[in-house]
Design a protein around this motif. Sequence first.
Motif, short mmCIF file in Angstrom:
data_model
loop_
_atom_site.label_atom_id
_atom_site.label_comp_id
_atom_site.label_asym_id
_atom_site.label_seq_id
_atom_site.Cartn_x
_atom_site.Cartn_y
_atom_site.Cartn_z
N VAL A 1 -1.75 11.96 10.15
CA VAL A 1 -2.92 12.71 9.74
C VAL A 1 -3.61 11.94 8.62
O VAL A 1 -2.96 11.39 7.73
N ARG B 1 -6.94 12.06 5.87
CA ARG B 1 -8.04 12.79 5.24
C ARG B 1 -9.31 11.96 5.37
O ARG B 1 -9.37 10.84 4.87
N THR C 1 -11.11 5.50 4.31
CA THR C 1 -10.56 6.47 5.24
C THR C 1 -10.95 6.14 6.68
O THR C 1 -10.18 6.41 7.61
N LEU D 1 -8.75 15.25 9.02
CA LEU D 1 -9.13 16.46 8.28
C LEU D 1 -10.34 16.16 7.41
O LEU D 1 -10.33 15.21 6.63
N HIS E 1 -9.84 16.66 15.20
CA HIS E 1 -10.17 16.81 13.79
C HIS E 1 -10.61 18.23 13.49
O HIS E 1 -11.04 18.97 14.38
N ARG F 1 -6.81 19.42 -1.36
CA ARG F 1 -6.88 18.61 -0.14
C ARG F 1 -5.50 18.07 0.22
O ARG F 1 -5.11 18.03 1.39
N CYS G 1 -3.43 21.01 1.67
CA CYS G 1 -3.86 21.35 3.03
C CYS G 1 -3.40 20.28 4.02
O CYS G 1 -2.96 20.60 5.14
N THR G 2 -3.50 19.02 3.61
CA THR G 2 -3.09 17.93 4.50
C THR G 2 -1.60 18.02 4.79
O THR G 2 -1.17 17.86 5.94
N TYR G 3 -0.80 18.30 3.77
CA TYR G 3 0.63 18.38 4.00
C TYR G 3 1.02 19.64 4.77
O TYR G 3 2.03 19.64 5.49
N VAL H 1 1.46 11.66 6.58
CA VAL H 1 0.16 11.56 5.90
C VAL H 1 -0.12 10.10 5.53
O VAL H 1 0.69 9.46 4.85
#
Length: 284
Positions: free
Chosen positions: A51, A53, A60, A79, A105, A142, A145-147, A157
Amino acid sequence: MTATGSDTAVRELPRDSDGLATTDEALTTLRERLPPFLEQLVADAGADGLVVRLDGSVETTVAATLAVDAIGEEHVTGLVMPAFISHEAIARNAETVAESLGIEHSRLQLQPVLAAVQGAVGESDGPVDDAIATNNMLSRLRMACTYYVANTSNLLVVGPIDRTRYLLGSATKYGETAADCLLFGDLYQTEVRALARHIGIPEDLTFETAGSPLYDGQSAIEQLDVPPETVDRILRLRFDQEVERATVADRLEVDPELVDRLDEWCVRTRHKRQQPPTPGVDRC
């Protein structure tokens, strides 16, 4: 000084006279070595994918591109996490990146979450109008949420922070630097930008910034008001090759005070690159 084990992927790169990996041969080598690094990371962890960000930045976008090269678009999740109306154009660009790569996404609107946190802190008489605290909170939201997505989907990640931002400390502690790997932890900003051009990423897909455009505030390099490549060359010589201050200034024809300022900056933000200290109590 290495941010992660990714130095095995960038070791012994052909470099220019000041040590930056911006030659065609170096960039070709990076394009070949970084995807296998990610592929092995996923295999070793028994994960189902990666994933990333997505924030509209070059870093990114390159990270997501290399993740797709490594394990295929079906195993990469992006994300997009704006918080304010001013982030709308950035979010749309990030979504365009995801669509162009063919990856799944999601857009997560963080303003309500931020408001809830600020409301809770406000009830305990905390400083809810502190700009630095707010930006750091957004970075950590952020990360959280990502984790959450990573944990619920068995993903790893990918952190896109480059070595320039890592050394200068221009990233939130336990926020942008929180990741299972820092893919560009051994590559300076100039090198990542060169890699993006080498890969052929369209410039209109990214925002040319010194850091993530989702994070407000002037970046470290902008405060220095010198070309980013100059900063990278100084950092490379000082921290990777341990060249003396005066020699660096003479070699790059820069003001010695600039070298001193970067040294001081890196020392002052060292805590962001270290594990929390312990009192040193003997263990069983």
